[in-house]
Motif scaffolding. Structure first.
Motif, mmCIF file in Angstrom:
data_model
loop_
_atom_site.group_PDB
_atom_site.id
_atom_site.type_symbol
_atom_site.label_atom_id
_atom_site.label_comp_id
_atom_site.label_asym_id
_atom_site.label_seq_id
_atom_site.Cartn_x
_atom_site.Cartn_y
_atom_site.Cartn_z
ATOM 1 N N VAL A 51 0.828 -1.203 0.000
ATOM 2 C CA VAL A 51 0.000 0.000 0.000
ATOM 3 C C VAL A 51 0.864 1.255 0.000
ATOM 4 C CG1 VAL A 51 -1.827 -1.196 1.281
ATOM 5 C CG2 VAL A 51 -0.165 0.174 2.532
ATOM 6 N N THR A 63 -4.580 5.723 3.574
ATOM 7 C CA THR A 63 -3.965 4.503 3.045
ATOM 8 C C THR A 63 -4.734 3.966 1.846
ATOM 9 O OG1 THR A 63 -3.631 3.971 5.374
ATOM 10 C CG2 THR A 63 -3.095 2.245 3.775
ATOM 11 N N PHE A 64 -4.026 3.618 0.789
ATOM 12 C CA PHE A 64 -4.659 3.020 -0.394
ATOM 13 C C PHE A 64 -3.729 1.961 -0.961
ATOM 14 C CE2 PHE A 64 -5.917 7.401 0.100
ATOM 15 C CZ PHE A 64 -7.296 7.271 0.217
ATOM 16 N N MET A 81 -12.262 5.359 -2.859
ATOM 17 C CA MET A 81 -13.700 5.515 -2.593
ATOM 18 C C MET A 81 -13.904 6.717 -1.684
ATOM 19 S SD MET A 81 -16.296 2.938 -0.725
ATOM 20 C CE MET A 81 -16.938 2.066 -2.119
ATOM 21 N N THR A 83 -15.124 8.617 1.176
ATOM 22 C CA THR A 83 -15.773 8.303 2.458
ATOM 23 C C THR A 83 -15.716 9.484 3.418
ATOM 24 O OG1 THR A 83 -13.703 7.324 3.218
ATOM 25 C CG2 THR A 83 -15.379 5.791 2.466
ATOM 26 N N GLU A 85 -12.844 13.048 4.799
ATOM 27 C CA GLU A 85 -12.047 14.241 4.499
ATOM 28 C C GLU A 85 -11.030 14.060 3.367
ATOM 29 O OE1 GLU A 85 -11.419 17.456 6.350
ATOM 30 O OE2 GLU A 85 -13.573 17.051 6.534
ATOM 31 N N VAL A 86 -10.116 13.097 3.572
ATOM 32 C CA VAL A 86 -9.002 12.950 2.626
ATOM 33 C C VAL A 86 -9.504 12.452 1.273
ATOM 34 C CG1 VAL A 86 -6.832 11.745 2.162
ATOM 35 C CG2 VAL A 86 -7.318 12.599 4.469
ATOM 36 N N THR A 87 -10.405 11.482 1.331
ATOM 37 C CA THR A 87 -10.883 10.924 0.064
ATOM 38 C C THR A 87 -11.722 11.954 -0.705
ATOM 39 O OG1 THR A 87 -12.649 9.854 1.316
ATOM 40 C CG2 THR A 87 -10.767 8.489 0.738
ATOM 41 N N LEU A 240 -6.559 -7.079 4.908
ATOM 42 C CA LEU A 240 -7.384 -6.448 5.935
ATOM 43 C C LEU A 240 -7.250 -4.942 5.870
ATOM 44 C CD1 LEU A 240 -6.811 -8.575 9.151
ATOM 45 C CD2 LEU A 240 -8.678 -8.703 7.497
ATOM 46 N N GLU A 241 -8.350 -4.270 6.138
ATOM 47 C CA GLU A 241 -8.318 -2.796 6.240
ATOM 48 C C GLU A 241 -8.457 -2.428 7.696
ATOM 49 O OE1 GLU A 241 -10.885 -0.284 4.128
ATOM 50 O OE2 GLU A 241 -10.285 -1.085 2.179
ATOM 51 N N ARG A 243 -7.722 1.109 10.164
ATOM 52 C CA ARG A 243 -7.307 2.514 10.048
ATOM 53 C C ARG A 243 -5.846 2.644 10.430
ATOM 54 N NH1 ARG A 243 -11.258 7.221 10.901
ATOM 55 N NH2 ARG A 243 -9.955 7.868 9.183
ATOM 56 N N PRO A 266 -0.861 -5.686 4.953
ATOM 57 C CA PRO A 266 -2.289 -6.021 5.057
ATOM 58 C C PRO A 266 -2.663 -7.416 4.558
ATOM 59 C CG PRO A 266 -1.935 -4.629 3.138
ATOM 60 C CD PRO A 266 -0.614 -4.722 3.840
HETATM 61 C C1 LIG Z 1 -4.369 -1.477 4.054
HETATM 62 C C2 LIG Z 1 -5.461 -0.566 3.567
HETATM 63 C C3 LIG Z 1 -5.714 -0.436 2.205
HETATM 64 C C4 LIG Z 1 -6.732 0.406 1.765
HETATM 65 N N1 LIG Z 1 -6.939 0.525 0.428
HETATM 66 C C5 LIG Z 1 -7.902 1.342 -0.009
HETATM 67 C C6 LIG Z 1 -8.108 1.530 -1.409
HETATM 68 O O1 LIG Z 1 -7.393 0.975 -2.261
HETATM 69 N N2 LIG Z 1 -9.094 2.373 -1.788
HETATM 70 C C7 LIG Z 1 -9.904 3.027 -0.882
HETATM 71 O O2 LIG Z 1 -10.782 3.781 -1.296
HETATM 72 N N3 LIG Z 1 -9.735 2.865 0.431
HETATM 73 C C8 LIG Z 1 -8.748 2.057 0.890
HETATM 74 N N4 LIG Z 1 -8.555 1.929 2.226
HETATM 75 C C9 LIG Z 1 -9.454 2.661 3.154
HETATM 76 C C10 LIG Z 1 -9.027 4.106 3.214
HETATM 77 O O3 LIG Z 1 -7.741 4.211 3.812
HETATM 78 C C11 LIG Z 1 -10.038 4.923 4.038
HETATM 79 O O4 LIG Z 1 -11.303 4.867 3.434
HETATM 80 C C12 LIG Z 1 -9.576 6.364 4.095
HETATM 81 O O5 LIG Z 1 -8.516 6.421 5.004
HETATM 82 C C13 LIG Z 1 -10.646 7.276 4.532
HETATM 83 O O6 LIG Z 1 -10.051 8.540 4.712
HETATM 84 P P1 LIG Z 1 -10.938 9.828 4.815
HETATM 85 O O7 LIG Z 1 -10.100 10.878 5.456
HETATM 86 O O8 LIG Z 1 -11.554 10.152 3.521
HETATM 87 O O9 LIG Z 1 -12.108 9.378 5.784
HETATM 88 P P2 LIG Z 1 -12.298 9.757 7.322
HETATM 89 O O10 LIG Z 1 -12.802 11.172 7.371
HETATM 90 O O11 LIG Z 1 -11.090 9.418 8.083
HETATM 91 O O12 LIG Z 1 -13.455 8.735 7.689
HETATM 92 C C14 LIG Z 1 -14.699 8.686 7.018
HETATM 93 C C15 LIG Z 1 -15.542 7.523 7.518
HETATM 94 O O13 LIG Z 1 -14.977 6.274 7.094
HETATM 95 C C16 LIG Z 1 -14.594 5.502 8.233
HETATM 96 N N5 LIG Z 1 -13.297 4.896 7.900
HETATM 97 C C17 LIG Z 1 -12.202 5.521 7.420
HETATM 98 N N6 LIG Z 1 -11.220 4.637 7.189
HETATM 99 C C18 LIG Z 1 -11.688 3.421 7.506
HETATM 100 C C19 LIG Z 1 -11.141 2.105 7.464
HETATM 101 N N7 LIG Z 1 -9.907 1.840 7.034
HETATM 102 N N8 LIG Z 1 -11.927 1.086 7.884
HETATM 103 C C20 LIG Z 1 -13.169 1.322 8.325
HETATM 104 N N9 LIG Z 1 -13.738 2.546 8.360
HETATM 105 C C21 LIG Z 1 -13.015 3.573 7.974
HETATM 106 C C22 LIG Z 1 -14.518 6.462 9.382
HETATM 107 O O14 LIG Z 1 -14.751 5.828 10.629
HETATM 108 C C23 LIG Z 1 -15.601 7.440 9.039
HETATM 109 O O15 LIG Z 1 -16.865 6.924 9.379
HETATM 110 C C24 LIG Z 1 -7.530 1.120 2.699
HETATM 111 C C25 LIG Z 1 -7.252 1.022 4.063
HETATM 112 C C26 LIG Z 1 -6.233 0.193 4.497
HETATM 113 C C27 LIG Z 1 -5.928 0.128 5.957
#
Ligand SMILES: Cc1cc2nc3c(=O)[nH]c(=O)nc-3n(C[C@H](O)[C@H](O)[C@H](O)COP(=O)(O)OP(=O)(O)OC[C@H]3O[C@@H](n4cnc5c(N)ncnc54)[C@H](O)[C@@H]3O)c2cc1C
Ligand code: FES
Length: 280
Positions: A51, A63-64, A81, A83, A85-87, A240-241, A243, A266
């Motif tokens: 990642v 993380t992606f 995807m 979800t 702030e960062v995304t 596994l995902e 945070r 992961p």
């Molecule tokens: C090893 C790994 C690989 C990943 N690969 C991808 C990928 O290829 N593409 C992708 O879109 N995402 C991936 N993710 C998930 C991605 O890191 C999170 O969706 C992202 O950090 C959200 O950041 P944000 O600041 O937009 O959301 P935030 O503002 O931090 O959170 C938004 C919402 O999503 C929830 N959330 C955020 N991250 C996670 C998580 N990891 N598990 C469960 N709930 C979560 C929060 O609780 C909150 O409800 C991966 C995560 C891991 C750990």
């Protein structure tokens, strides 16, 4: 960026420029990045399953999984995807914008031990991203592997990622089984949840490795389904995902018991999953 550079400056991202943006689904965008520094571009290497931490300046880092294969080096691809702030900030980027990338982080799929075997990928939604890296690496070394089956499902046809590549996968001999949760006008492939389709397809476990990634509920039923079909724990891998923050085993954000997903994962085998506390 090399592992040694990450070891010396673990929190320092390297700059990368957005070369292309692909709208995969209503909530998922794929970003193709190129390194700004030519020496980073020439040194950078990674393995399928690893990642990166991508940072949007002034917003944060997330993380992606790297979902382009190491066999195709012209860009580094991530699918994001929306979800939080960062995304959301990543989705507002345009071609030509700069992001920070700390990569490669984490472990990888045991690619060499999979050589000579039949392969079964089982993906759900954006969970196809880590599987795509491994699938394309295998397709670029097609003679090293036996049958390759991909069971890939999403809620609706428009929620399937990488639709523009399906013909290429099939042309390379992949048995691609696509499914969506319910009937949709014009949809002529399978209908039903991924674990149900797995049970219907019932790929023989003999000399086969199964790799699955998707929503936790899907993974739970897929693991049970594979067991029913006779797959042993050491024939199964998933990612596994959890945070993450530091991504390098220092902050304690990502642990499950004594396992740190950022450095021990992961990617985990079915055997390793079984040894973890039942908090998944
Ligand atoms: C090893 C790994 C690989 C990943 N690969 C991808 C990928 O290829 N593409 C992708 O879109 N995402 C991936 N993710 C998930 C991605 O890191 C999170 O969706 C992202 O950090 C959200 O950041 P944000 O600041 O937009 O959301 P935030 O503002 O931090 O959170 C938004 C919402 O999503 C929830 N959330 C955020 N991250 C996670 C998580 N990891 N598990 C469960 N709930 C979560 C929060 O609780 C909150 O409800 C991966 C995560 C891991 C750990
Ligand atoms: S993310 Fe900091 S220890 Fe894993």
């Amino acid at each position: 960026m090399t592992r040694s550079l990450l070891k010396t400056h673990p929190y320092r991202p390297q700059m990368a420029v957005v070369r292309d943006i692909i709208q995969e689904t209503p909530s998922i965008r794929t970003f193709r990045l190129v390194w700004k520094d030519p020496s980073v571009a020439s040194q950078f290497s990674f393995q399928p399953g690893q990642v990166g931490q991508i940072s949007v300046f002034g917003v944060g880092e997330s993380t992606f999984v790297i979902n382009s294969p190491p066999t195709r080096r012209e860009y580094l691809q991530f699918s994001v995807m929306r979800t939080g702030e960062v995304t959301r900030a990543l989705h507002q980027l345009n071609v030509g914008d700069t992001v920070g990338v700390r990569a490669p982080l984490g472990n990888s799929f045991p690619y060499t031990t999979m050589k000579g075997r039949d392969i079964l990928f089982i993906g759900g939604g954006i969970g196809m991203a880590p599987l795509r890296t491994l699938l394309l690496t295998m397709l670029d070394n097609r003679a090293d592997f036996g049958d390759i089956t991909v069971i890939y499902g999403a809620r609706s046809p428009e929620d399937l990622c990488y639709r523009y590549e399906f013909d290429e996968w099939r042309a390379a001999g992949v048995h691609l089984v696509l499914t969506v949760d319910r009937e949709f006008p014009g949809w002529s492939e399978r209908v039903g949840f991924v674990p149900t389709i797995l049970a219907e397809e019932a790929p023989n476990p003999f000399n086969r490795v199964a790799i699955t990634c998707g929503p936790p509920i899907m993974i739970k039923f897929v693991l049970a389904g594979l067991k029913e079909l006779g797959y042993e724990d050491d024939q199964i891998y998933t990612t596994l995902e959890r945070r993450m923050k530091c991504g390098i085993g220092l902050c304690g954000r990502c642990n499950i018991g004594s396992t740190y997903v950022c450095v021990d994962g992961p990617v985990f085998s079915g055997k390793a999953l079984r040894a973890m506390p039942p908090e998944l």
